[in-house]
Design a protein around this motif. Structure first.
Motif, mmCIF file in Angstrom:
data_model
loop_
_atom_site.group_PDB
_atom_site.id
_atom_site.type_symbol
_atom_site.label_atom_id
_atom_site.label_comp_id
_atom_site.label_asym_id
_atom_site.label_seq_id
_atom_site.Cartn_x
_atom_site.Cartn_y
_atom_site.Cartn_z
ATOM 1 N N ASP A 84 -10.745 79.514 17.448
ATOM 2 C CA ASP A 84 -12.077 79.126 16.979
ATOM 3 C C ASP A 84 -12.789 78.320 18.062
ATOM 4 O O ASP A 84 -13.962 78.570 18.355
ATOM 5 N N ASN A 85 -12.098 77.385 18.680
ATOM 6 C CA ASN A 85 -12.703 76.551 19.732
ATOM 7 C C ASN A 85 -13.066 77.386 20.961
ATOM 8 O O ASN A 85 -14.075 77.125 21.614
ATOM 9 N N ALA A 86 -12.259 78.373 21.280
ATOM 10 C CA ALA A 86 -12.513 79.204 22.456
ATOM 11 C C ALA A 86 -13.776 80.036 22.317
ATOM 12 O O ALA A 86 -14.459 80.330 23.291
ATOM 13 N N TYR A 87 -14.102 80.424 21.092
ATOM 14 C CA TYR A 87 -15.218 81.342 20.887
ATOM 15 C C TYR A 87 -16.391 80.782 20.118
ATOM 16 O O TYR A 87 -17.423 81.447 20.008
ATOM 17 N N ASN A 88 -16.284 79.586 19.571
ATOM 18 C CA ASN A 88 -17.393 79.032 18.795
ATOM 19 C C ASN A 88 -17.962 77.758 19.387
ATOM 20 O O ASN A 88 -18.574 76.973 18.690
ATOM 21 N N ASN A 89 -17.741 77.534 20.680
ATOM 22 C CA ASN A 89 -18.321 76.372 21.347
ATOM 23 C C ASN A 89 -19.367 76.773 22.329
ATOM 24 O O ASN A 89 -19.491 77.769 22.840
#
Length: 58
Positions: free
Chosen positions: A53-58
């Motif tokens: 989630d952090n890799a793609y939603n930041n």
């Protein structure tokens, strides 16, 4: 992997780990994470989902 006598579950976990790298995930310090550097027994856990989630939603 068959020469190392990995079980089907272990082969699945190794493949999942490598797909994690293809998705830009790094190794995790958590031993319960599929992204832990030296474990073929772990499967996807909450920390892996958060990392993705952090890799793609930041």
């Amino acid at each position: 992997m068959s020469k190392y006598n990995y079980t089907k579950s272990q082969r699945t976990n190794v493949a999942t780990h490598e797909i994690g790298h293809a998705l830009r995930l790094s190794h995790s310090p958590s031993k319960s994470s599929v992204m832990y550097a030296s474990d073929r027994y772990a499967s996807i856990d909450h920390q892996d989902k958060v990392a993705l989630d952090n890799a793609y939603n930041n």
